[in-house]
Design a protein around this motif. Sequence first.
Motif, mmCIF file in Angstrom:
data_model
loop_
_atom_site.group_PDB
_atom_site.id
_atom_site.type_symbol
_atom_site.label_atom_id
_atom_site.label_comp_id
_atom_site.label_asym_id
_atom_site.label_seq_id
_atom_site.Cartn_x
_atom_site.Cartn_y
_atom_site.Cartn_z
ATOM 1 N N LEU A 505 0.829 -1.198 0.000
ATOM 2 C CA LEU A 505 0.000 0.000 0.000
ATOM 3 C C LEU A 505 0.871 1.259 0.000
ATOM 4 O O LEU A 505 0.607 2.213 -0.746
ATOM 5 N N ARG A 559 1.783 7.918 7.966
ATOM 6 C CA ARG A 559 2.379 6.587 8.090
ATOM 7 C C ARG A 559 3.897 6.648 8.225
ATOM 8 O O ARG A 559 4.571 5.620 8.165
ATOM 9 N N GLY A 603 -6.657 -1.476 0.008
ATOM 10 C CA GLY A 603 -6.941 -0.568 1.103
ATOM 11 C C GLY A 603 -8.169 -0.905 1.913
ATOM 12 O O GLY A 603 -8.923 -1.835 1.621
ATOM 13 N N THR A 604 -8.356 -0.104 2.933
ATOM 14 C CA THR A 604 -9.542 -0.151 3.781
ATOM 15 C C THR A 604 -10.706 0.492 3.037
ATOM 16 O O THR A 604 -10.531 1.053 1.955
ATOM 17 N N PRO A 605 -11.929 0.463 3.607
ATOM 18 C CA PRO A 605 -13.040 1.161 2.940
ATOM 19 C C PRO A 605 -12.742 2.634 2.674
ATOM 20 O O PRO A 605 -13.118 3.167 1.629
ATOM 21 N N GLY A 606 -12.034 3.302 3.598
ATOM 22 C CA GLY A 606 -11.677 4.698 3.375
ATOM 23 C C GLY A 606 -10.735 4.867 2.206
ATOM 24 O O GLY A 606 -10.879 5.787 1.393
ATOM 25 N N ALA A 607 -9.754 3.952 2.080
ATOM 26 C CA ALA A 607 -8.821 4.018 0.963
ATOM 27 C C ALA A 607 -9.528 3.715 -0.353
ATOM 28 O O ALA A 607 -9.219 4.308 -1.390
ATOM 29 N N ARG A 608 -10.487 2.799 -0.327
ATOM 30 C CA ARG A 608 -11.235 2.494 -1.554
ATOM 31 C C ARG A 608 -12.075 3.689 -1.994
ATOM 32 O O ARG A 608 -12.192 3.968 -3.190
ATOM 33 N N ASP A 609 -12.642 4.390 -1.022
ATOM 34 C CA ASP A 609 -13.403 5.598 -1.363
ATOM 35 C C ASP A 609 -12.487 6.640 -1.991
ATOM 36 O O ASP A 609 -12.844 7.291 -2.986
#
Length: 637
Positions: A505, A559, A603-609
């Motif tokens: 990522l 990060r 990614g997480t849902p936030g990263a996908r958004d």
Amino acid sequence: MPDLPTPDGKIFPRNLTARADHVVHGNPTGTRPESGVDNCFPGLEFDQRNLDKRFFPGLTVDFQRGSGSKVITVHDGGAAAVAGLAQADVDDPDSPVYIWALCGRTTVDQTEFSAPVIDCSGLRGLGVWRRVHDLLPGRIAVLLGPGPGVSSEGSLAIGDLNSLRRSDGGFVRRSPGGGFELAVLVAERARYLDEDGVIDPETYEPGDLTRSLCAPWQYDFRDCGCWYWAASKPDVTSNSDGSVPQMNFLRRDRLPAADLDSDANDPGATRGRRTALEFTYPGLIANWDVLPVVLNDREDDTLGIPVPEPVTLLDRTTVIKELKRLATVEHALCVEYLFAHYSLNAPMELPEDASPQTTLIHTAAAEVFAVAVDEMRHLRWVNEALGTLGEPVTLGRAENIERDGDHPFELRPLTEATLQWFIDVEAPSQVQGTGIDGMYVQLHETLVEKPELFEESDRLAHLVKLIIDEGGDHFRRFTAVKAHLAALAPQQWVRDLGPGTGTPLQTQLLTLSEHYYAMLLGMLQDTFELGDRAGGVLIELSRRTMVNLHEINHLLAARGVAPRFTLPAWLAPEGGGALAEGPFTRAAALAAIPPLDAIFALGTPGARDLATRHRADTEALLAALTVQDGGGTDGDG
């Protein structure tokens, strides 16, 4: 239109100006006083409070009081006078009449039985006015009592005010001696407009609606009555030798004296204390000549009229050469400031529950980011100047920044040493032609004094002057950053940024950041070259790309990964690489699609958004480039 049927929901013009010609389709609802944006202070057209002061027929109310809303006039023939209230009642200095409670519908879904009763106990005058302004047309009731409404019993003094409103149960209660004790007045809420759709001249006299507005043209060396409009004066200065660093410039006692400390818990109290020590408005007009000259933020009556150092004027070739060099410097400073912003241990958006330490660091980070944005604007203005001179776009990045010696370009975290360098590089130059601002001053003087060498010299001088004016603000901003961080240790505000751990990522985020930087520079080149022919489309897409780059870099910094800001090959100092002669904007945009897809998968849902939003923006850029070049390849090379 007169030859077409009236559509459903048509907004009809209600004022005489809109009715003057049949081709006027109708004014927006926001142009009518009842539905316009409330203009109090600051106000430029009219003060809404001056309409509402006569919300009850036959009364004039003063809302601008800390003690509540005071009745100041009872008009003959009005509903209040008919009910038995007299001017003598409100003129009694020992028993002033205030609004204690209100009742009336405030939203369209309320019935007559559910109309709210609004207690004015605990409300200052403007708080009462806010409730008055919410009252819809229709029957309303007001409870008036002797004494300030802010400390009154409110509706408890009378009981069910809504029942009295519905039954027209108004009255004026007096003592055996005839003195005023209490009143409930019921009437239809006053209208602002007459039948012709104009403000009723029988209700409002000329000048009524503007009498309390800001008046900078009257007090151009004093703040306006609401302390909003900026005056052409300093607020705080230091004395001539700097021994008293902060003094109120408008103090009546002209001896050097420290300015009053601010009270974070009560800014109004601080302002009140300061105002008590300052010249009044008439006093300032009478004593304007005692105010000293202020240079470099210091008061000094001994300086006299300064004699500027003669400026060495440049020839056209040198002006162009310096503008090209300064464009690369603006690019370099912008990137250095952006990296310093990301190195600060603060979130992109400040949460409501942020700690005092986080709030301080975020405030400092916002200042640094604001300066970086200004440098982006300077890069644009320098290139506009070059375009006016018939020169090509310059988007390179300086490897050295001159200021009291060479400063090699480097992505540095905002340590104390880096911050001091930023302060030094933005400090006003004392010698013309040296430093960044000193060179801009020399360029400006040349453009003004040698217009015969430059077509559109006025335009060029204006662009350079814009950059000079913002330079002084940068020095103050970085000085403010130092003050914000003074109470913290560097390890508290600086993030430890490195290359990262190389997770999939992180790798994709870094790759995307690089492509966004290349896309942005490519779009800027296209925009500067096309000028008005770009139609604003690429500017908007550039803005979206800047926002997306900013979001990605914040994710990396959070990060512990340092954004790289690698200069694209076509801008590299050694002369370019594989994309130097090719469609670099399109190539960078196409290259951004795979990492976006990878981030969506990893990614997480936030990263996908995020990936979904960014992919839509990137596809919009590709579509715009296709339209720009007629469906072929990108013509920017």
